[in-house]
Every structure is written in C-alpha cells, then in structure tokens.
Design a protein around this motif. Structure first.
Motif, PDB file in Angstrom:
ATOM      1  N   ALA A 143     104.552  75.754  42.991  1.00 57.81           N
ATOM      2  CA  ALA A 143     103.628  76.872  42.837  1.00 57.81           C
ATOM      3  C   ALA A 143     104.341  78.219  42.958  1.00 57.81           C
ATOM      4  O   ALA A 143     104.039  79.161  42.217  1.00 57.81           O
ATOM      5  N   GLY A 144     105.290  78.321  43.874  1.00 63.50           N
ATOM      6  CA  GLY A 144     106.011  79.580  44.039  1.00 63.50           C
ATOM      7  C   GLY A 144     106.792  79.969  42.803  1.00 63.50           C
ATOM      8  O   GLY A 144     106.839  81.150  42.427  1.00 63.50           O
ATOM      9  N   SER A 145     107.413  78.987  42.159  1.00 69.17           N
ATOM     10  CA  SER A 145     108.154  79.275  40.934  1.00 69.17           C
ATOM     11  C   SER A 145     107.217  79.611  39.779  1.00 69.17           C
ATOM     12  O   SER A 145     107.547  80.419  38.918  1.00 69.17           O
ATOM     13  N   ILE A 146     106.043  78.974  39.758  1.00 68.78           N
ATOM     14  CA  ILE A 146     105.037  79.341  38.758  1.00 68.78           C
ATOM     15  C   ILE A 146     104.650  80.809  38.940  1.00 68.78           C
ATOM     16  O   ILE A 146     104.576  81.572  37.971  1.00 68.78           O
ATOM     17  N   ASP A 147     104.429  81.220  40.182  1.00 73.08           N
ATOM     18  CA  ASP A 147     104.048  82.600  40.468  1.00 73.08           C
ATOM     19  C   ASP A 147     105.165  83.582  40.115  1.00 73.08           C
ATOM     20  O   ASP A 147     104.899  84.726  39.732  1.00 73.08           O
ATOM     21  N   ALA A 148     106.406  83.148  40.253  1.00 71.32           N
ATOM     22  CA  ALA A 148     107.534  84.034  39.964  1.00 71.32           C
ATOM     23  C   ALA A 148     107.701  84.289  38.475  1.00 71.32           C
ATOM     24  O   ALA A 148     108.343  85.273  38.082  1.00 71.32           O
ATOM     25  N   GLY A 149     107.158  83.429  37.646  1.00 71.25           N
ATOM     26  CA  GLY A 149     107.240  83.619  36.196  1.00 71.25           C
ATOM     27  C   GLY A 149     105.854  83.537  35.601  1.00 71.25           C
ATOM     28  O   GLY A 149     105.024  84.411  35.779  1.00 71.25           O
ATOM     29  N   ASP A 150     105.588  82.445  34.914  1.00 71.73           N
ATOM     30  CA  ASP A 150     104.240  82.149  34.440  1.00 71.73           C
ATOM     31  C   ASP A 150     104.163  80.656  34.164  1.00 71.73           C
ATOM     32  O   ASP A 150     105.176  79.961  34.136  1.00 71.73           O
ATOM     33  N   ILE A 151     102.950  80.168  33.949  1.00 69.41           N
ATOM     34  CA  ILE A 151     102.753  78.726  33.854  1.00 69.41           C
ATOM     35  C   ILE A 151     103.387  78.149  32.592  1.00 69.41           C
ATOM     36  O   ILE A 151     103.883  77.015  32.595  1.00 69.41           O
ATOM     37  N   ARG A 152     103.408  78.903  31.507  1.00 66.37           N
ATOM     38  CA  ARG A 152     104.038  78.399  30.279  1.00 66.37           C
ATOM     39  C   ARG A 152     105.529  78.186  30.490  1.00 66.37           C
ATOM     40  O   ARG A 152     106.075  77.130  30.158  1.00 66.37           O
ATOM     41  N   LYS A 153     106.210  79.171  31.064  1.00 67.80           N
ATOM     42  CA  LYS A 153     107.642  79.035  31.319  1.00 67.80           C
ATOM     43  C   LYS A 153     107.910  77.910  32.309  1.00 67.80           C
ATOM     44  O   LYS A 153     108.876  77.148  32.159  1.00 67.80           O
ATOM     45  N   ARG A 158      98.539  78.698  43.822  1.00 64.17           N
ATOM     46  CA  ARG A 158      99.213  79.567  42.856  1.00 64.17           C
ATOM     47  C   ARG A 158      98.617  80.969  42.961  1.00 64.17           C
ATOM     48  O   ARG A 158      97.553  81.254  42.436  1.00 64.17           O
ATOM     49  N   MET A 159      99.336  81.841  43.636  1.00 60.55           N
ATOM     50  CA  MET A 159      98.790  83.147  43.957  1.00 60.55           C
ATOM     51  C   MET A 159      98.710  84.073  42.746  1.00 60.55           C
ATOM     52  O   MET A 159      98.069  85.126  42.816  1.00 60.55           O
ATOM     53  N   SER A 160      99.326  83.700  41.655  1.00 54.73           N
ATOM     54  CA  SER A 160      99.226  84.487  40.421  1.00 54.73           C
ATOM     55  C   SER A 160      98.007  84.113  39.600  1.00 54.73           C
ATOM     56  O   SER A 160      97.732  84.726  38.571  1.00 54.73           O
ATOM     57  N   PHE A 161      97.261  83.083  40.030  1.00 51.77           N
ATOM     58  CA  PHE A 161      96.063  82.638  39.328  1.00 51.77           C
ATOM     59  C   PHE A 161      94.828  83.309  39.942  1.00 51.77           C
ATOM     60  O   PHE A 161      94.775  83.574  41.150  1.00 51.77           O
ATOM     61  N   ALA A 162      93.816  83.543  39.108  1.00 54.10           N
ATOM     62  CA  ALA A 162      92.534  83.976  39.647  1.00 54.10           C
ATOM     63  C   ALA A 162      91.928  82.800  40.435  1.00 54.10           C
ATOM     64  O   ALA A 162      92.110  81.641  40.018  1.00 54.10           O
ATOM     65  N   PRO A 163      91.269  83.021  41.576  1.00 53.30           N
ATOM     66  CA  PRO A 163      90.847  84.312  42.105  1.00 53.30           C
ATOM     67  C   PRO A 163      91.861  84.957  43.039  1.00 53.30           C
ATOM     68  O   PRO A 163      91.616  86.052  43.543  1.00 53.30           O
TER      69      PRO A 163
END
Length: 216
Positions: free
Chosen positions: A97-107, A208-213
């Motif tokens: 999840a941290g790496s997802i937040d550092a970039g984006d889910i597609r990457k 995933r802190m980059s996701f809503a909400p």
C-alpha cells in the motif's frame, strides 16, 4: 513506457472460455516460452496489489482455466492446485500500500507484473499482459491483451494465482486484526469496511492513503 495500440475485442469476438491461440501464435513466430501475467487488487482501499506470471505446458494445460472473476472461491482453489501441478513455471509478487501511495495504482500494478515475470524459474521470450499496457522493464518481448483473462489461458491462470494469493494475504491480515473484516471483503469498500474505518481509523501500511476517502 510502452503503450500498446488498442486491440479491444468486440463482445461477440470473445471466446466462451480463454484458449491457447495467442500463445501458439507467439510460438510460431519464434517467441517461446510464453508467460501470461495479470494482477489482482487494483480497486480495494487496503492491502497490496498482487500479480502473477504463469508459463503453461501446451501438452498439459490445467482444466477449468477462466477469468478469476468468473470463478467462485472454491473453484479458484481447485484450479490453483492444478496450475501448480501442471505449469512449467509459476511466480507471484506484490506491491504494498505504501508503494501504491508513493506512485499510483496503475504503475504499482505494472511493477507487480514485472516482478512476477522476473521471478519465473524459466525465462519467457514473450509475455502476454492483461490490459492495455506492457509492464516496463521486461527482459523479453511483451504484448498487452485487452480482456486477456478471457482470451488467453496463460493470462487466466495468472489471474487465478494472483487472486487466490491476494485473498490469502488479506485473510491473514483479518486474523491479525479482527476489527476490519479483511478476510470477508479483501479490502474492498464494503459497508462493513467503511464503517470500521470510521470507527477505528485507517491501519498504517495497510490502507491506501492516496485513495478516497483517506485522500480527502
């Protein structure tokens, strides 16, 4: 990053079940072995995105291969056992999840696919990747296949491995922290999950802190 031209099939062009025709075409063109790769977990609010890569033996293809979303949990477990027993090579990998937040889910999804392919015991000469993108950094040729888990048996096998492995990870997370019910919803935004987040807040390194909400 390599962006494939669209080869999105018409609904009537999709086979009833995935077959091995894309793999055999690659073989005739001199690209063999062929690996299929797919991911699970792009949409949830919590947990990793998990990808798998599978090289099938054309003379020993497992029964029941299909898009993992069209199989129930029991069927996926049964087919998974067949994949492990019959495939030439199987690998899976995750991005947290941290790496997802550092970039984006597609990457993150493409990176998980790349890691899964690189973990195969037998190196492929062609990778069939579900979706519209070829994972960057492959050491061989790649082809993006829209709706690949419904067209290619190798991709379908990878979709099953990725889904089962991710579900097992989330079930383990649920057993470690029973407040959120991860073993029931696998991190997706169900009513129970959202109510638990409201009551207890997000879990560090899990949500995933980059996701809503959370992002809001």
């Amino acid at each position: 990053m390599q962006r494939a031209r669209s080869d999105s099939p018409l609904l009537c062009d999709l086979p009833i079940r995935p077959d091995f025709s894309l793999e055999m075409t690659a073989r005739r063109e001199g690209h063999w072995p062929v690996a299929g790769t797919d991911e699970a977990g792009r949409g949830p609010l919590a947990g990793p995105v998990v990808a798998a890569a599978v090289i099938l033996d054309p003379d020993n293809i497992p029964d029941g291969l299909d898009d993992s979303k069209r199989l129930d949990a029991k069927a996926r477990e049964l087919v998974l056992a067949e994949i492990f027993a019959r495939a030439v090579s199987v690998s899976f990998a995750s991005v947290c999840a941290g790496s997802i937040d550092a970039g984006d889910i597609r990457k993150a999804s493409l990176e998980a696919m790349r890691r899964a392919v690189s973990g195969l015991y037998t190196a492929p000469l062609m990778v069939l990747a579900d979706g519209r993108d070829v994972p960057p950094g492959l050491s061989c040729a790649g082809r993006a296949v829209v709706k690949g888990d419904q067209r290619s048996q190798s991709i379908a096998a990878a979709s099953i491995v990725a889904k089962v492995m991710r579900d097992r990870m989330m079930s383990r997370a649920g057993s470690c922290d029973g407040r959120y019910g991860f073993e029931l919803h696998m991190g997706y935004a169900t009513v129970r999950h959202r109510e638990a987040v409201t009551a207890h807040g997000p879990v560090a390194r899990m949500h995933r802190m980059s996701f809503a909400p959370f992002k809001a």
